[in-house]
Design an enzyme around this catalytic site. Structure first.
Site, PDB file in Angstrom:
ATOM      1  N   CYS A 103      39.323  32.587  35.860  1.00 12.37           N
ATOM      2  CA  CYS A 103      38.195  33.513  35.909  1.00 12.37           C
ATOM      3  C   CYS A 103      38.066  34.325  34.610  1.00 12.37           C
ATOM      4  O   CYS A 103      37.717  33.770  33.577  1.00 12.37           O
ATOM      5  CB  CYS A 103      38.302  34.398  37.144  1.00 12.37           C
ATOM      6  SG  CYS A 103      36.714  35.092  37.679  1.00 12.37           S
ATOM      7  N   HIS A 201      40.092  31.067  42.163  1.00 12.07           N
ATOM      8  CA  HIS A 201      41.199  31.840  42.715  1.00 12.07           C
ATOM      9  C   HIS A 201      41.692  31.090  43.944  1.00 12.07           C
ATOM     10  O   HIS A 201      41.258  29.991  44.229  1.00 12.07           O
ATOM     11  CB  HIS A 201      40.740  33.242  43.106  1.00 12.07           C
ATOM     12  CG  HIS A 201      40.257  34.074  41.953  1.00 12.07           C
ATOM     13  ND1 HIS A 201      41.102  34.691  41.062  1.00 12.07           N
ATOM     14  CD2 HIS A 201      38.989  34.410  41.557  1.00 12.07           C
ATOM     15  CE1 HIS A 201      40.396  35.370  40.160  1.00 12.07           C
ATOM     16  NE2 HIS A 201      39.117  35.217  40.437  1.00 12.07           N
TER      17      HIS A 201
END
Length: 305
Positions: A103, A201
């Site tokens: 991310c 994630h």
């Protein structure tokens, strides 16, 4: 590609894992990526040394695998400034270390990323990618089919970001999105050489043990399979998360399910560039400031990355 195992001061045979800036970049349990690498290495009899590097400490240049997680806008900006000034992560990548970033960490690897107001800010120039802010936020489960050349099955993860990432020459997309947003153009993540980034994630390596083993093999060479008993609960979790998301049959990276947004350049990638910083060409890729994304879904509660 040849392994780097034992390239650090810990001595031959040990694997050095470096977790970079967890005080700034570690949302959604990204520490799990470090834990799963430790476990899967030790189950194979590989000695492991884990090094935690906070933002006020120098990044060691002699690690085998470097990990970065996600973070909010301001911690991401601070991390970029300190990592650029420190130079350790970029130097390690240039010497062939494995880098896995999630991310905000993924965006930091690139030539530029979007700041708190969407303004372009300089990245670490380890991967030839550019990231900015898209028109919609990707929140929820994501499923993607990995580049077949990597030998990793379908990916499962959780995404929460408003980033749009485009890939320049010398960088390949990690996967083709089946459900979710990813890079914003139908692809997810990017890799070149031993450097790999993703928006997933989950933690990503807990949900996708084959991806964890890929990183370990880049650092330590060919890995023996694990005992079925050691894989039971890992595979159960993976199956449950994949079953929770309606998804079709495997999708090839050559498929183009929808046109790429204008101005995003070529996201098809290409062969990894040998040496240097994972394929960033001299002068980088042409700068663009507009990052259009897919059509907006119904409004969601506001959250920060």
């Amino acid at each position: 590609m040849p392994s780097r195992r034992g390239a650090h001061a810990g001595g031959p045979g040990s694997l050095r894992l470096v977790w970079v800036y967890p005080d700034l970049l570690s949302t959604y349990g990204d520490r799990g990526n470090l834990l799963v690498l430790e476990r899967r290495a030790r189950l194979r009899g590989l000695p492991v040394e884990s090094v935690i590097v906070n933002a006020d400490q120098p990044v060691p240049r002699q690690g085998d695998i470097y990990l970065m997680g996600g973070g909010e806008d301001l911690p991401q900006i601070l991390a970029a400034r300190r990592l650029r000034a420190d130079g350790g992560l970029r130097a390690a990548a240039g010497h062939g270390a494995v880098v896995f970033a999630v991310c905000a960490g993924y965006q930091l690897l690139g030539v530029e990323f979007g700041g708190e107001e969407g303004q372009p800010l300089p990245g670490l120039e380890i991967l030839n990618i550019r990231s900015g802010r898209g028109e919609r936020r990707g929140v929820g489960e994501i499923v993607a089919d990995v580049d077949p050349s990597l030998g990793v099955g379908r990916l499962t993860g959780f995404e929460n970001h408003q980033g749009v990432t485009r890939l320049g020459p010398g960088v390949s997309p990690l996967a083709r999105v089946v459900a979710g947003v990813g890079n914003g153009d139908g692809t997810e993540g990017a890799y070149a050489g031993r450097v790999l980034g993703t928006y997933l994630h989950g933690p990503a390596l807990v949900r996708n043990p084959a991806l964890a083993d890929l990183l370990l093999s880049w650092a330590a060479g060919r890995l023996p399979p694990l005992n079925a008993r050691d894989e039971e609960w890992t595979l159960r979790l993976r199956e449950q998360r994949l079953a929770a998301v309606p998804a079709g049959p495997p999708r090839s990276l050559d498929e183009r399910p929808r046109p790429r947004p204008p101005g995003l350049g070529d996201a098809s990638g290409g062969p990894a560039q040998p040496g240097g910083h994972a394929g960033v060409p001299r002068g980088g890729i042409p700068a663009r400031r507009a990052f259009p994304g897919p059509p907006s879904p119904p409004p969601r509660p506001p959250t920060r990355p």
